[in-house]
Motif scaffolding. Structure first.
Motif, short mmCIF file in Angstrom:
data_model
loop_
_atom_site.label_atom_id
_atom_site.label_comp_id
_atom_site.label_asym_id
_atom_site.label_seq_id
_atom_site.Cartn_x
_atom_site.Cartn_y
_atom_site.Cartn_z
N PHE A 174 -2.06 18.06 1.78
CA PHE A 174 -1.76 19.84 0.96
C PHE A 174 -0.07 19.44 0.54
O PHE A 174 0.37 19.75 -0.13
N VAL A 175 -0.38 19.41 2.07
CA VAL A 175 1.39 19.95 2.33
C VAL A 175 2.29 18.88 1.70
O VAL A 175 3.80 18.69 1.21
N ARG A 176 2.28 17.48 1.68
CA ARG A 176 2.31 15.76 1.46
C ARG A 176 2.73 16.34 0.13
O ARG A 176 3.26 16.12 -1.01
N LYS A 177 1.82 16.64 -0.93
CA LYS A 177 1.84 16.87 -2.20
C LYS A 177 2.60 17.86 -2.59
O LYS A 177 3.59 17.63 -2.88
N GLN A 178 2.60 19.00 -1.88
CA GLN A 178 3.60 20.64 -2.05
C GLN A 178 5.16 19.65 -1.96
O GLN A 178 6.26 20.30 -2.56
N HIS A 179 5.38 18.84 -0.92
CA HIS A 179 6.54 18.25 -0.72
C HIS A 179 6.83 16.78 -1.55
O HIS A 179 8.02 16.40 -1.62
N ALA A 180 6.11 16.62 -2.01
CA ALA A 180 6.27 15.96 -3.55
C ALA A 180 7.00 15.02 -2.54
O ALA A 180 7.78 13.61 -2.44
N GLN A 181 6.06 14.17 -1.83
CA GLN A 181 5.73 12.94 -0.82
C GLN A 181 4.72 12.43 -1.02
O GLN A 181 4.67 11.62 -0.29
N LEU A 182 3.72 12.07 -1.53
CA LEU A 182 3.26 11.89 -2.24
C LEU A 182 3.20 10.90 -2.85
O LEU A 182 3.27 11.12 -4.59
N ALA A 183 2.41 9.89 -3.33
CA ALA A 183 3.07 8.23 -4.41
C ALA A 183 2.01 7.95 -4.78
O ALA A 183 0.69 8.20 -4.47
N SER A 184 2.33 8.01 -5.70
CA SER A 184 1.21 7.85 -6.87
C SER A 184 0.87 6.12 -6.72
O SER A 184 0.00 5.34 -6.64
N LYS A 185 1.56 4.71 -6.93
CA LYS A 185 2.14 3.93 -6.51
C LYS A 185 2.08 3.39 -4.72
O LYS A 185 2.55 2.82 -4.86
N MET A 186 0.74 4.52 -4.02
CA MET A 186 0.84 3.89 -2.91
C MET A 186 1.05 2.45 -2.17
O MET A 186 1.21 2.09 -1.04
N ARG A 187 0.29 1.58 -2.89
CA ARG A 187 -0.18 0.74 -2.12
C ARG A 187 1.26 -0.44 -2.25
O ARG A 187 1.31 -1.23 -1.16
N PHE A 188 2.23 0.12 -3.01
CA PHE A 188 3.23 -0.56 -2.40
C PHE A 188 3.65 -0.41 -1.28
O PHE A 188 5.47 -0.85 -0.68
N ILE A 189 3.98 0.87 -0.22
CA ILE A 189 4.29 1.37 0.80
C ILE A 189 3.72 0.77 1.63
O ILE A 189 3.56 -0.01 2.69
N SER A 190 2.28 1.18 1.47
CA SER A 190 0.67 0.55 2.02
C SER A 190 1.46 -1.43 2.41
O SER A 190 1.40 -1.59 3.15
N ALA A 191 1.45 -2.00 1.26
CA ALA A 191 1.53 -2.93 1.07
C ALA A 191 2.56 -4.12 2.46
O ALA A 191 2.23 -4.99 3.12
N GLN A 192 3.49 -2.64 2.77
CA GLN A 192 5.06 -2.79 3.23
C GLN A 192 5.10 -2.44 4.65
O GLN A 192 5.20 -3.79 5.39
N PHE A 193 4.06 -1.77 5.27
CA PHE A 193 3.17 -2.23 6.49
C PHE A 193 2.58 -3.03 6.52
O PHE A 193 2.62 -3.39 7.95
N LEU A 194 2.11 -3.64 6.37
CA LEU A 194 0.55 -4.44 6.57
C LEU A 194 1.74 -5.56 6.57
O LEU A 194 1.61 -6.29 7.37
N ALA A 195 2.94 -6.05 6.17
CA ALA A 195 3.84 -7.27 6.51
C ALA A 195 4.38 -7.05 7.69
O ALA A 195 5.07 -7.67 8.37
N TYR A 196 4.90 -5.28 7.94
CA TYR A 196 5.63 -5.55 8.46
C TYR A 196 5.32 -5.40 9.97
O TYR A 196 5.75 -5.40 11.08
N PHE A 197 3.53 -5.02 10.00
CA PHE A 197 2.80 -5.51 11.28
C PHE A 197 2.33 -6.41 12.20
O PHE A 197 2.27 -6.84 12.84
#
Ligand SMILES: Cc1ncc(COP(=O)(O)O)c(C=O)c1O
Length: 352
Positions: free
Chosen positions: A234-257
C-alpha cells in the motif's frame, strides 16, 4: 513534426555511473518481454520469476517489491517501517539527507538525524546518545539506522561493521535500512554473496539498486520478513512507485542476475576505478587522490585554477569546492582506452 535527434556523444563520462547507457543484455531482456499482453501491476510471469530469484538470493523469508528508482526505494522502504513520530539516524553524506529533495522527511514524516561521517560511514558509538530520547514524548523516537553500501564516498562497510550496527539497532528496538544503490560494487569488492553482506548481518530493509550498474531503470525493495513488509504494498502505491507495466522492470532483473551479469558489471566498474587511480598517480602529478578507492568512485583534489577548465572539457561534479575536491566515477562499460583518453585530455589542460 521534425525531431532533431541529439548526436551520439563521443567520449565516455566520468561524472556518474548514472550517465552510462543500458547493458545490451538488459536492453535485449526488455525487448524479449515486449510481446503479447500480460496482466499489469506485477501479475505477470516475468515478475513472478524475478520475485522467485530474489527469494533465492536473499532467503525464503524475504519479501521483494519492485519500484521505479532509488529515491523511491528509500522512501517507500523507510515509510513502511516507521511512524511519523520516529527519527531516522544516518550520516551527513547520506543520499537520503543530501540528494532526495527532502522526500524522506516529506513521505515518512520522520526527522532525519545527520551524524558526522567517517569516510562515508557511521558506527554504533555515534548512536548511543539517541537512546536518551527513547520513551520521552518531547523527542522523535529513534527507529531506523540508515547506512549506504557502497557509501556515497565510494568506501565499503565490512560485514562485521554492518553486523555491529544491526546488533546495536536490534538490541534497542530499532531497524536497519541499507541504501544499496551501489551494493553490486560493494559485493564485487568484498567477494561475498549479496545475502552474506545484508540479511545475514541483520539488515531489515534493503534498497537494491540496478540502474547504476547497467539497468535502464527499476530498483528492488527487499524486506527481511513478511512482518516488516506487511504494509509495503500500500505504501508503494501511495508513493507512486507501483509500475503498471512492471514486467519491464522484472525482465531487466532476470537479465541482471542471469550468469551473474550484475557482478561482471560491478567488477568491471571497480577495476576501472583502480585503473583510473593508477593512471592519475602515474600521469597527473597535480591531481591528488582524496579518498581510498574501494568501489567505482575516485575522489580527487584538483588545482583550483584548473578545475573549471577540466570540467568544461569533460563535465564532472564538485564534491567540496572549498577544498577543490571532485568525484570521478567509472561505469560497467568504462574501458582502459576511455581512461587513457580522459587522462590525456586532463593532462593537456593541466600542463597548459
Ligand atoms: C547512494 C544513492 N542512493 C540512492 C540514489 C537514488 O537514485 P535515484 O536517482 O534513482 O532516485 C542514488 C543516486 O544517485 C545514490 O547515489
Amino acid at each position: 513534426m521534425k525531431i532533431q535527434w541529439p548526436h551520439c556523444s563521443t567520449h565516455k563520462s566520468f561524472a556518474s555511473d548514472n550517465n552510462s547507457g543500458i547493458h545490451p543484455a538488459i536492453l535485449d531482456a526488455i525487448q524479449r518481454a515486449n510481446h503479447g499482453h500480460f496482466v499489469a501491476y506485477g501479475d505477470d510471469p516475468y515478475t513472478q520469476e524475478a520475485l522467485r530469484v530474489f527469494k533465492q538470493i536473499f532467503g525464503a523469508s524475504t519479501e521483494t517489491f519492485f519500484v521505479y528508482n532509488g529515491t523511491g526505494a528509500n522512501v517507500t522502504g523507510l515509510s513502511t517501517i516507521t511512524k511519523t513520530f520516529h527519527s531516522i539516524l544516518t550520516t551527513d553524506t547520506a543520499h537520503i539527507v543530501c540528494d532526495e529533495c527532502g522526500s524522506p522527511e516529506k513521505m515518512t514524516g520522520c526527522s532525519l538525524k545527520q551524524l558526522p561521517n567517517t569516510l562515508g560511514k557511521l558506527s554504533p558509538r555515534q548512536l548511543y546518545r539517541f537512546l536518551e530520547y527513547k520513551g520521552i514524548e518531547h523527542h522523535s523516537q529513534p527507529k531506523v539506522v540508515s547506512i549506504t553500501q557502497a557509501t556515497e564516498l565510494g568506501t565499503v562497510y565490512t560485514p562485521e561493521e554492518i553486523k555491529e550496527i544491526c546488533d546495536f539497532a536490534h538490541q534497542n528496538n530499532m531497524y536497519v535500512h541499507l541504501d544499496g544503490a551501489r551494493i553490486a560494487n560493494a559485493a564485487a569488492t568484498l567477494h561475498l554473496p549479496l545475502k552474506a553482506m545484508t540479511m545475514d548481518c541483520g539488515v531489515d530493509v534493503l534498497s537494491f539498486g540496478g540502474t547504476k550498474n547497467g539497468m535502464a531503470y527499476g530498483e528492488a525493495l527487499v524486506f527481511a520478513s513478511p512482518d516488516l513488509a506487511a504494509d509495503a504494498l500500500f505504501v508503494r502505491k501511495q508513493h507512486a512507485q507501483l509500475a503498471s507495466k512492471m514486467r519491464f522492470i522484472s525482465a531487466q532483473f532476470l537479465a541482471y542476475f542471469d550468469q551473474d551479469l550484475w557482478l561482471q558489471n560491478a567488477t568491471c566498474a571497480n577495476r576501472m576505478a583502480h585503473y583510473l587511480k593508477s593512471a592519475i598517480q602515474s600521469q597527473l602529478p597535480e591531481v591528488r587522490i582524496a579518498k581510498p578507492v574501494e568501489s567505482n568512485a575516485v575522489f580527487v583534489y584538483l588545482p583550483k585554477n584548473k578545475a573549471p577548465l577540466l570540467q568544461k572539457e569533460s563535465f564532472f561534479y564538485p564534491w567540496d569546492q572549498d577544498s577543490s575536491e571532485y568525484r570521478w566515477m567509472t561505469s560497467f562499460d568504462t574501458t582502459e582506452q576511455d581512461i587513457e583518453e580522459f587522462v590525456s585530455r586532463m593532462k593537456k589542460i593541466l600542463s597548459s
